[in-house]
Design an enzyme around this catalytic site. Structure first.
Site, PDB file in Angstrom:
ATOM      1  N   GLU A 261       6.861 -15.071 -10.997  1.00  0.00           N
ATOM      2  CA  GLU A 261       6.185 -13.859 -10.495  1.00  0.00           C
ATOM      3  C   GLU A 261       5.733 -12.917 -11.598  1.00  0.00           C
ATOM      4  OE1 GLU A 261       8.227 -11.091  -7.832  1.00  0.00           O
ATOM      5  OE2 GLU A 261      10.124 -11.589  -8.753  1.00  0.00           O
TER       6      GLU A 261
ATOM      7  N   GLU B  81      16.454 -18.143  -8.038  1.00  0.00           N
ATOM      8  CA  GLU B  81      16.093 -16.774  -8.399  1.00  0.00           C
ATOM      9  C   GLU B  81      15.491 -16.739  -9.801  1.00  0.00           C
ATOM     10  OE1 GLU B  81      15.513 -14.225  -6.954  1.00  0.00           O
ATOM     11  OE2 GLU B  81      15.679 -12.593  -8.395  1.00  0.00           O
TER      12      GLU B  81
ATOM     13  N   TRP C  59      -3.021  -2.520  -1.489  1.00  0.00           N
ATOM     14  CA  TRP C  59      -2.743  -3.940  -1.720  1.00  0.00           C
ATOM     15  C   TRP C  59      -3.516  -4.657  -0.622  1.00  0.00           C
ATOM     16  CZ3 TRP C  59      -0.603  -8.070   0.958  1.00  0.00           C
ATOM     17  CH2 TRP C  59      -0.192  -9.160   0.193  1.00  0.00           C
TER      18      TRP C  59
ATOM     19  N   ASN D  96      -1.549   2.200   6.105  1.00  0.00           N
ATOM     20  CA  ASN D  96      -0.799   1.001   5.702  1.00  0.00           C
ATOM     21  C   ASN D  96      -0.566   0.189   6.964  1.00  0.00           C
ATOM     22  OD1 ASN D  96      -0.542   2.121   3.203  1.00  0.00           O
ATOM     23  ND2 ASN D  96       1.667   2.510   3.347  1.00  0.00           N
ATOM     24  N   GLY D  97      -0.647  -1.117   6.847  1.00  0.00           N
ATOM     25  CA  GLY D  97      -0.392  -1.968   8.010  1.00  0.00           C
ATOM     26  C   GLY D  97      -1.629  -2.783   8.348  1.00  0.00           C
TER      27      GLY D  97
ATOM     28  N   LYS E  42       5.525  -4.488  -3.959  1.00  0.00           N
ATOM     29  CA  LYS E  42       6.983  -4.362  -3.893  1.00  0.00           C
ATOM     30  C   LYS E  42       7.520  -4.565  -2.473  1.00  0.00           C
ATOM     31  CE  LYS E  42      11.050  -3.267  -5.548  1.00  0.00           C
ATOM     32  NZ  LYS E  42      11.722  -4.353  -6.281  1.00  0.00           N
TER      33      LYS E  42
ATOM     34  N   LYS F 270      11.718 -15.372 -10.615  1.00  0.00           N
ATOM     35  CA  LYS F 270      11.488 -14.290 -11.591  1.00  0.00           C
ATOM     36  C   LYS F 270      10.439 -14.729 -12.603  1.00  0.00           C
ATOM     37  CE  LYS F 270      12.734 -11.704 -10.011  1.00  0.00           C
ATOM     38  NZ  LYS F 270      13.491 -11.254  -8.864  1.00  0.00           N
TER      39      LYS F 270
ATOM     40  N   HIS G  77      14.982 -37.899  -7.837  1.00  0.00           N
ATOM     41  CA  HIS G  77      14.328 -38.400  -6.621  1.00  0.00           C
ATOM     42  C   HIS G  77      12.846 -38.067  -6.621  1.00  0.00           C
ATOM     43  CE1 HIS G  77      18.132 -39.723  -5.049  1.00  0.00           C
ATOM     44  NE2 HIS G  77      18.652 -38.546  -5.340  1.00  0.00           N
TER      45      HIS G  77
ATOM     46  N   ARG H 134       3.772  -0.360  -4.867  1.00  0.00           N
ATOM     47  CA  ARG H 134       3.573  -0.900  -3.516  1.00  0.00           C
ATOM     48  C   ARG H 134       2.229  -1.596  -3.371  1.00  0.00           C
ATOM     49  NH1 ARG H 134       6.945   1.551   0.755  1.00  0.00           N
ATOM     50  NH2 ARG H 134       5.477   0.528   2.107  1.00  0.00           N
TER      51      ARG H 134
ATOM     52  N   CYS I 100       0.855  -1.180   0.000  1.00  0.00           N
ATOM     53  CA  CYS I 100       0.000   0.000   0.000  1.00  0.00           C
ATOM     54  C   CYS I 100       0.901   1.244   0.000  1.00  0.00           C
ATOM     55  CB  CYS I 100      -0.933   0.100   1.192  1.00  0.00           C
ATOM     56  SG  CYS I 100      -2.007  -1.302   1.402  1.00  0.00           S
TER      57      CYS I 100
HETATM   58  C1  AGP Z   1      11.424 -10.334  -5.817  1.00  0.00           C
HETATM   59  O1  AGP Z   1      11.306 -10.200  -7.165  1.00  0.00           O
HETATM   60  C2  AGP Z   1      10.268 -10.035  -5.007  1.00  0.00           C
HETATM   61  N1  AGP Z   1       9.574  -8.905  -5.381  1.00  0.00           N
HETATM   62  C3  AGP Z   1      10.362 -10.321  -3.524  1.00  0.00           C
HETATM   63  O2  AGP Z   1      10.689 -11.662  -3.381  1.00  0.00           O
HETATM   64  C4  AGP Z   1      11.326  -9.465  -2.646  1.00  0.00           C
HETATM   65  O3  AGP Z   1      12.638  -9.782  -2.935  1.00  0.00           O
HETATM   66  C5  AGP Z   1      10.993  -9.735  -1.169  1.00  0.00           C
HETATM   67  O4  AGP Z   1       9.688  -9.317  -0.911  1.00  0.00           O
HETATM   68  C6  AGP Z   1      11.951  -9.081  -0.213  1.00  0.00           C
HETATM   69  O5  AGP Z   1      11.893  -7.694  -0.295  1.00  0.00           O
HETATM   70  P1  AGP Z   1      12.993  -6.798   0.388  1.00  0.00           P
HETATM   71  O6  AGP Z   1      14.285  -7.115  -0.282  1.00  0.00           O
HETATM   72  O7  AGP Z   1      12.549  -5.399   0.147  1.00  0.00           O
HETATM   73  O8  AGP Z   1      13.033  -7.162   1.839  1.00  0.00           O
END
Ligand code: AGP
Length: 607
Positions: free
Chosen positions: A487, A480, A74, A100-101, A602, A484, A503, A27, A2
């Site tokens: 997501e 990673e 969000w 937010n929160g 984000k 990517k 396995h 966000r 948010c």
């Molecule tokens: C990665 O592409 C993501 N958006 C997510 O996994 C991100 O790395 C994670 O939320 C951690 O965020 P931060 O590095 O701001 O703590």
């Protein structure tokens, strides 16, 4: 998670709020809204979906008020909908709140407010805040907000706008970031500096337990008890242009291309005379001599960087390392004490779980080292030591340049610890640093293969599942790569230690399953090739990745992506780039929203 923005000054508020929300859309982006005070009315406009829907709703004849608040959401409590969008208002439509929160005790508060006759329209936790202000208001907005704070439990960055006090904004912060921007005769509040960068670089960063009253005349910051807090003005170094797309179609592509610079910026000034110099670090050799274990704690992509860090620190500094997902860490009573070094990695420095892990580690006496990208973030302020990654603002939800600089942070930290502990001879340190200095240019060479990778990505349009395999550090990078891809392209993707496929997972491999096989680690290269042959025998299409000059992998795979030669420990810094590009172009080819993938945000500032 948010985004919040508020404005008070002489300019028309709505365009400033919308502009700020655009910068914050990364966000959260399932609904958005603004509220302004217009003469004797509180006007609220909201819409479901991306910000463009709010812009349409506002049209061109919007209010000319110079005071307002805005929010991009969000969803946590209550699905994305018009009624659940912020700002939330009270029964008499005199107070508007953005938040937010999470208000943990909102249900009990809601019930007691309903008994008192308040009428709720949304499913959100936030709405109780507006009704509580209404309940407590006795001619002083600041006092009413203070009483609200005394009633609620949970995390919040909130801003309150009042029809009865049409000359001020009142904001408060606990466990969710909030800054106050200082302009010339105008002020801003925001959950994130990027929202207000076009207007000012001078900010106050609120700490937990602080609230602020902002009027056209100035800013008054107090703690929740009302005691004045003195704060230093923080001068933001990021410029507004860095948070723009700069001609690229998406932030993610721009940020992928910014990686050579981010890598150079992060290492520059930290490499001197073939040594890693971390002037910012307070950890003394005496303290380090007491450390017998390292935990690396992070979430998502940052956790993947930690997996690489584990190998580097163990290999170079001879310290045992555990890598933990932050959301699990504190719930399993980790065995940490004053002899433990805890390294938290976080791009935003605000991820709720990472922050909670940091606090847990401090409570247990550990020395906490942070690797973060945001100066002034909560993580950077609460850790004992910080290595900043100089990636600049990262806007795309999918982390790229932050990840690569986190990897670099792991390299720097691994070498630094090894230097202090004397576990690596100088000629080995020199060899690593010499190779590290070449990485930014080599990253440019990898980026030059963009068109080849774009072509490979076209074959992912109808793919449902993909596997990334590799051994040792390649396995960490494979994780990673898989994250990517899933997501941003919504293709189901998993990473496996190459030797583990047989396995069980091999049963899923068919000719429809692309396999991305990373083979940069020389000591396990032959073994990885054997695993590639296993999947080829099941008719899978394999894209291999190895060093230029290695001609043998090409014989076992359908396509090969080459990266420049480097030492194996640094290969992740180059190997991840083609995987980022592959995901990016697969996402584009599938028509997905690259920068704002569904359901994600984000910064995850709630648990
Ligand atoms: C990665 O592409 C993501 N958006 C997510 O996994 C991100 O790395 C994670 O939320 C951690 O965020 P931060 O590095 O701001 O703590």
């Amino acid at each position: 998670m948010c985004g919040i923005v508020g404005y008070i000054g002489k300019r028309v508020a709505i365009p400033i709020l919308v502009d700020g929300l655009k910068k914050l859309e990364y966000r959260g982006y399932d609904s958005a809204g603004v509220a302004v005070i217009d003469q004797d009315k509180l006007l609220v406009s909201k819409s479901v979906g991306k910000l463009v829907a709010l812009e349409e709703e506002l049209g061109e004849n919007y209010s000319q008020s110079c005071l307002g608040i805005g929010h991009t959401r969000w969803a946590t409590h209550g699905r994305p909908s018009f009624v659940n969008a912020h700002p939330h208002i009270d029964c008499k439509q005199e107070f508007a709140v953005v938040h937010n929160g999470i208000i943990e005790n909102y249900l009990e508060i809601k019930e007691s407010l309903i008994e008192k006759g308040h009428q709720f329209v949304s499913e959100t936790d936030t709405e109780v805040l507006a009704h509580l202000v209404e309940e407590f208001y006795d001619g002083n907005l600041e006092e009413a907000v203070r009483k609200v704070i005394g009633t609620i439990r949970g995390s919040y960055a909130m801003v309150v706008l009042s029809l009865k006090d049409p000359d001020k904004l009142v904001a408060a912060r606990k466990d969710s970031p909030m800054v106050v921007g200082l302009g010339e005769g105008e002020f801003f509040v925001a959950s994130d500096i990027t929202a207000i960068l076009s207007y000012t670089r001078k900010v106050y960063i609120l700490d937990d337990g602080e609230m602020v009253v902002v009027t056209e005349d100035g800013v008054k910051i107090t703690d929740f008890q009302g005691n004045p807090c003195s704060k230093e003005v923080y001068d933001v170094k990021w410029d507004a242009v860095a948070a723009e797309k700069g001609g690229y179609e998406h932030f993610m592509l721009k940020e992928i291309h910014e990686q050579p610079k981010a890598l150079a910026d992060t290492m520059m000034s930290r490499l001197k005379d073939d040594r890693v110099v971390l002037e910012e670090v307070a950890l003394t050799p005496e303290q380090l001599a007491q450390i017998n274990k390292v935990y690396i704690v992070a979430c998502g992509t940052a956790w993947h960087a930690g997996l690489v860090g584990k190998t580097l620190i163990e290999r170079w500094a001879h310290l045992p390392v555990e890598v933990d997902i932050a959301s699990e860490f504190r719930y399993r009573s980790p065995l940490i004490d004053e002899h433990t070094l805890v390294v938290v990695i976080s791009q935003s420095g605000e991820t709720a779980d990472t922050l909670a892990a940091l606090r847990e580690a401090k409570n247990r006496g550990a020395h906490v080292f942070a690797v973060t990208n945001v100066v002034g973030s909560t993580v950077s302020r609460e850790a004992h030591d910080v290595i900043f990654t100089w990636a600049g603002p990262e806007i795309a939800v999918a982390s790229t340049k932050a990840y690569i600089t986190q990897l670099e942070g792991m390299v720097l930290l691994g070498l630094y610890l090894a230097q202090i502990k004397g576990t690596l001879p100088q000629d080995k340190i020199t060899e690593i640093i010499t190779a590290l200095k070449k990485i930014p240019e080599q990253a440019k060479a990898v980026l030059a293969q963009e068109s080849l990778i774009k072509e490979l990505a076209q074959s992912f349009v109808n793919v449902e599942d993909a596997f990334f395999i590799g051994r040792s550090l390649d396995w960490a990078v494979a994780m990673e790569g898989a994250l990517k891809l899933k997501e941003i392209s919504y293709i189901h993707a998993e990473a496996y230690a190459a030797g583990e496929l047989k396995h069980g997972t091999l049963a899923l491999v068919t000719e429809q399953t692309p396999i991305i096989a990373l083979a940069t680690q020389r000591d396990v290269f032959d073994k990885t090739v054997s695993n590639v042959k296993e999947v080829k025998a099941r008719d899978a299409r394999v894209i291999g990745l190895t060093y230029q000059g290695n001609t043998s992998l090409a014989k076992s795979v359908d396509h090969v992506i080459y990266i420049p030669e480097t030492i194996d420990e640094l290969a992740p810094l180059l190997a991840v780039i083609p995987l980022q590009l592959l995901s990016y172009y697969a996402s584009v080819a599938r028509g997905c929203d690259v920068d704002k993938p569904r359901n994600l945000a984000k910064s995850v500032t709630v648990e």
